[in-house]
Design an enzyme around this catalytic site. Structure first.
Site, short mmCIF file in Angstrom:
data_model
loop_
_atom_site.label_atom_id
_atom_site.label_comp_id
_atom_site.label_asym_id
_atom_site.label_seq_id
_atom_site.Cartn_x
_atom_site.Cartn_y
_atom_site.Cartn_z
N GLU A 101 42.71 2.68 -74.36
CA GLU A 101 42.99 3.35 -75.63
C GLU A 101 41.88 3.08 -76.65
OE1 GLU A 101 46.54 1.86 -77.46
OE2 GLU A 101 46.79 3.66 -78.69
N GLU A 134 56.48 3.52 -75.78
CA GLU A 134 56.00 4.78 -76.32
C GLU A 134 56.14 5.83 -75.20
OE1 GLU A 134 52.90 6.13 -79.70
OE2 GLU A 134 52.86 4.12 -78.95
C1 BGC Z 1 49.60 7.03 -79.48
C2 BGC Z 1 48.39 7.93 -79.50
C3 BGC Z 1 48.76 9.05 -80.41
C4 BGC Z 1 48.81 8.39 -81.76
C5 BGC Z 1 48.89 9.28 -82.91
C6 BGC Z 1 49.73 6.43 -80.83
O1 BGC Z 1 50.74 5.53 -80.95
O2 BGC Z 1 49.57 6.12 -78.46
O3 BGC Z 1 47.75 8.16 -78.37
O4 BGC Z 1 48.02 10.19 -80.34
O5 BGC Z 1 49.80 7.41 -81.81
O6 BGC Z 1 47.91 8.91 -83.71
#
Ligand code: BGC
Length: 899
Positions: A740, A469
């Site tokens: 997270e 990501e």
């Molecule tokens: C990310 C988040 C992001 C989200 C959107 C995820 O995959 O890691 O931090 O804001 O997607 O909902």
């Protein structure tokens, strides 16, 4: 007396290669005295350090401005260096001496000034689908004695340069990540010392990076293009004043480098047997080097070239592993003691062709084994093939890993910890903030917040640095920017990113989920994510007094709120489309990522908030018609919000923690409904035994709302809560960064889930803002932004006996430290920089006679302008200086008790 120090141009000390043709200058007034302020200044700019040829002077200018001062009618020229100095007059009419001389140097300002061409390795040598990285080189002869030389460079992909066998500069991941089709950054290097008389050679390594490499999901590659290319020009000035330009063109040669694979997510494979010794020196003989072919000139525009705005990525810290151990599964693992971002540099010895491999992970699993499932497709794998013989040292170039643990494969039996170094890399922003308090777990939380920033500010603000990501998620950036602005100077970093946000903004004003936008084709514009378009520039304005960022982003800001207005049938509500909602909120339905707070509630609340900020921006930019229009729009949205979400008797129709928090934070309620909302929030917290349920959207504001609405004790209870879910729960589980998920690792040591479980995600670190603003009490004032006026208003709370924050503002250091003893004796130490003034609130005392300042009566202290008694404390107006206030308090904080 006072002096002028700390000269900065566009926030930076002696920058070279800047792009602002109208650069702004900042300085500090340094004095041991209290109450020093500026009444006038004078700036001189010259073409030489001795000021023999003064190009521009302001003359004595009556003004108290000493930060981001624009130079009227001065236009800087491309590639020129300017020397500058400043002097000032204080409130007593005294004049300072001239400051020391500082300088700045311009980069290549316009694309037309690039006479170089884009060059690449021929496709016959490296087809688009080939994974190895190319090398490009050229030998050249200098005709005279060099006075100075500058190298201007950029690439499609990542580049690293060598001149005569030595690395050029100390920046990494150049040219950085931007919305490449709109902006490609160029860097400037002073290479005078690297050149030699006569024969010279220059060489470049190229890497796939964000340009060509794998980004996001489904094996997406070549998002911007398939061929890596280089463009540079070396300008040499001889002592006789003549100049020579060496540029990229078809006289260069290309070859395949030892880098056999290079990917941001997956790591690097390097075969040291393929090294070409001395390839970037003049002595190197291409004929005998084999495999060199003429480089090809490729067609690619230059109109997107712009000098770099933000600080480059540099090596910041080196960590030594704290342990080498074998896991139950038999894996050999290094522990660096800190979840970090960068790479491992290592030394190894062995026979030619031996392959060693390093795998990277953030955590160990329940059994203590190496755990990589949460990395999803990201391989984070470094492979090195030894050339053999002597000890070899290696570190990667064009990739980074997020890790604490490193699994070693193929290494010799006997290993020393000494042979491994964790190299921490991130954008080289100036560190500004410090926070500490009497609770060690909170100090570890602060540490974790800081490391969340270190790990996710690698040229763009990312969600996480380890899995497949690492993208510029707008929502995450918006949630964390205020905390980041306490910790470091983020103005150049976000100024650069906001330009990309505007570039990638849709024609209809929509904002992509991530910037730079690599998820094209997916749905656009979620509330609280797209609002980054407004919240980020506004935060920079308030934290740095940077009016230019509002000018630059104003169209983007207004386009965003117009986009929202176009959605659905009611222009004053946002109740259509896709939204991430209160992402990861704990009141979500089982198995769902989205918290219980209605998405249209969140969307409309943020709509109102963004419009309120656009209105303020319009006022600052003197756009009075816009200001009136946005005021009216705001009133209509707020009315629609109340109509839709507040019952007739004043209760919020959405009974979640996040809903109460947003409505209060954004001031959307009348007084009666406010009272009910804060009561409801208190009730919800009490029911939950002071545990939060908020997700990405509610969490950043939760403690602010509690402290602002008389529930400061509840805010402290949440901060100090150690059981799940809470900020300290991960700390008790040994976290060294922000997770997270509130339950990334559960009580029993098992994991939340493998598909989305980052252990380095800064979003929940937004509590840092409250720690500085409320626990330490350092606050900005919108009407005098950038800390020109400062509010010092700590709100002590049960559980801490002292807290301290300090902050390097553009004016100088602001500091606030309070402590209290068992018998209620309070002390507040405050430092206010010169040329600013502060409003200081002493909590828990209303009697002026009780307070001493540095041992003397309050009123008699130099620098104190006024003292006012308030019901909940004493308000003091103070000029610059350091103060120590001491008084007897009533021990508990001033907040209203919970019902
Ligand atoms: C990310 C988040 C992001 C989200 C959107 C995820 O995959 O890691 O931090 O804001 O997607 O909902």
């Amino acid at each position: 007396m006072f002096e002028i120090t700390g000269l900065r141009c566009e926030y930076q000390e002696n920058p070279i290669g800047i792009g602002a043709a109208r650069p702004r200058i900042s300085w500090r007034l340094q004095s041991g005295e209290r109450g020093v302020s500026q009444t006038a200044y004078e700036i001189e700019i010259a073409g030489d350090a001795e000021f023999a040829s003064v190009i521009w002077k302001s003359g004595r200018t009556d003004s108290d401005q000493s930060v981001l001062v624009e130079l009227e009618a001065f236009l800087a020229e491309s590639c020129k260096r300017y020397y500058y100095r400043v002097r000032a007059w204080n409130q007593k009419g005294e004049q300072s001496p001239w400051s020391e001389t500082a300088f700045w140097e311009m980069g290549v300002l316009s694309p037309e000034e690039w006479s170089a061409e884009w060059i690449a390795a021929p496709l016959a040598l490296l087809p688009v689908e080939a994974e190895p990285s190319p090398l490009l080189r050229k030998s050249f002869t200098l005709a005279g004695t060099v006075k100075e030389a500058r190298l201007y460079a950029t690439a499609l992909g990542l580049y690293e340069l060598e001149l005569n066998g030595r690395r050029v500069g100390d920046s990494y991941f150049t040219p950085g990540w931007t919305s490449y089709n709109h902006t490609l950054q160029t860097q400037t290097y002073d290479v005078t010392e690297l050149l030699e008389a006569g024969g010279n050679a220059i060489g470049a390594w190229l890497g796939s990076g964000w340009y060509k490499g794998n980004l996001a999901w489904s094996n997406q590659r070549c998002l911007y293009g398939g061929q890596l290319a280089l463009m540079l020009q070396l300008r040499v000035v001889y002592t006789d004043g003549t100049e020579e330009l060496i540029v990229t063109d078809d006289s260069w040669s290309a070859a395949v480098s030892p880098i056999q694979l290079s990917e941001i997510y997956h790591g690097e494979t390097y075969d040291a047997r393929l090294e070409r010794k001395g390839w970037s020196t003049a002595a190197y003989d291409e004929e005998n080097g084999e495999g060199w072919q003429p480089a090809v000139v490729i067609e690619h525009g230059k109109e997107m070239l712009r000098p770099q705005i933000n600080e480059p990525v540099r090596k910041q810290e080196r960590l030594k592993p704290i342990a080498l151990f074998t896991t139950p599964k038999g894996e050999r693992v290094l522990d660096f003691g800190q979840n970090m971002v960068g790479w491992v540099q290592f030394e190894v010895q062995g026979s030619a062709g031996t392959e060693v491999t390093l795998l990277h992970a953030e955590v160990l699993d329940q059994e203590g084994n190496f755990y990589t499932e949460n990395l999803r497709a990201a391989k984070q794998c470094i492979r090195y093939v030894l050339k053999g013989g002597e000890r070899e040292t290696y570190e990667p170039r064009f990739t980074f890993q997020g890790f604490r643990y490193v699994q070693l494969l193929g290494f010799p039996e006997k290993l020393e910890l000494e042979d491994f170094t964790g190299v921490v890399l991130h954008s080289d922003m100036e560190e500004t903030g410090h926070f500490a308090c009497s609770e060690p777990l909170v100090n570890q939380l602060q540490h974790n917040i800081k490391w969340g920033l270190k790990g996710n500010f690698l040229d763009v603000p990312t969600d996480c640095p380890q899995r497949d990501e690492r993208l510029g998620w707008t929502g995450d950036a918006q949630m964390f920017i205020q905390t980041a602005a306490y910790l470091t100077n983020v103005a150049p970093f976000f100024t650069k990113w906001l330009r990309d946000l505007e570039s990638d903004q849709g024609a209809d004003g929509s904002i992509p989920f991530v910037v730079p936008d690599v998820l094209k084709g997916q749905e656009h514009s979620s509330a609280a994510w797209g609002d980054a378009a407004v919240i980020c520039p506004w935060t920079l304005y308030v934290c740095y007094g940077d009016k230019r960022i509002l000018e630059q982003q104003y169209d983007s800001m207004t386009a965003w709120v117009s986009y929202i207005r176009q959605q659905g049938e009611n222009e004053f509500l946002w109740n259509t489309g896709f939204h991430f909602g209160d992402w990861l909120g704990l009141d979500a339905k089982s198995g769902d990522y989205v918290g219980a707070t209605d998405r249209d509630f969140i969307a409309t609340a943020f709509y109102a908030y963004s419009v309120s900020l656009v209105r303020k921006a319009a006022a600052i930019l003197n756009k009075s018609e816009d200001e009136a229009e946005y005021q009216q729009l705001y009133d209509q949205i707020a009315a629609a919000f109340r109509e839709e979400f507040v019952t007739a008797s004043g209760r919020l129709a959405v009974p979640t923690q996040t809903a109460q928090v947003l409505a209060l934070m954004f001031g959307l309620l009348d007084e009666a409904a406010e009272k009910r909302a804060i009561l409801k929030l208190s009730e919800l917290l009490k029911q939950n035994d002071f545990h939060l349920t908020t997700g990405f959207v509610g969490t950043p504001y939760l403690n602010h709302v509690l402290s602002a609405y008389g529930q400061n004790e509840a805010a402290y209870k949440l901060l100090l809560q150690q059981t799940y879910p809470s900020w300290l729960y991960p700390v008790t589980k040994g976290a060294t960064t922000i997770w997270e998920h509130w339950d990334g690792i559960k009580e029993d040591g098992s994991f939340w889930s493998k598909d989305m479980n980052s252990f380095n995600h800064y979003a929940y670190g937004a509590i840092g803002d409250w720690m500085y603003r409320t626990a330490a009490g350092i606050q900005t004032v919108e009407e005098a932004p950038g800390y020109k006026r400062i509010v010092i208003a700590p709100q002590p709370g049960e559980g801490l006996t002292w807290a301290e924050g300090s902050m390097e503002t553009l004016y100088g250091t602001v500091r606030s430290k309070w402590s209290k003893t068992d018998n209620g004796a309070f002390t507040l130490d405050v430092t206010i920089p010169s040329n600013t003034a502060a409003h200081i609130r002493l909590p828990d005392t209303a009697a002026e006679s009780e307070v001493t300042e540095s041992g003397a009566a309050l009123r008699e202290a130099a620098g104190i302008i006024a003292v006012h008694a308030k019901a909940d404390g004493l308000a003091i107006e103070a000029g610059s200086g350091s103060y120590r206030f001491a008084w007897q308090g009533i021990l508990t904080s001033s907040s209203v008790a919970l019902v």
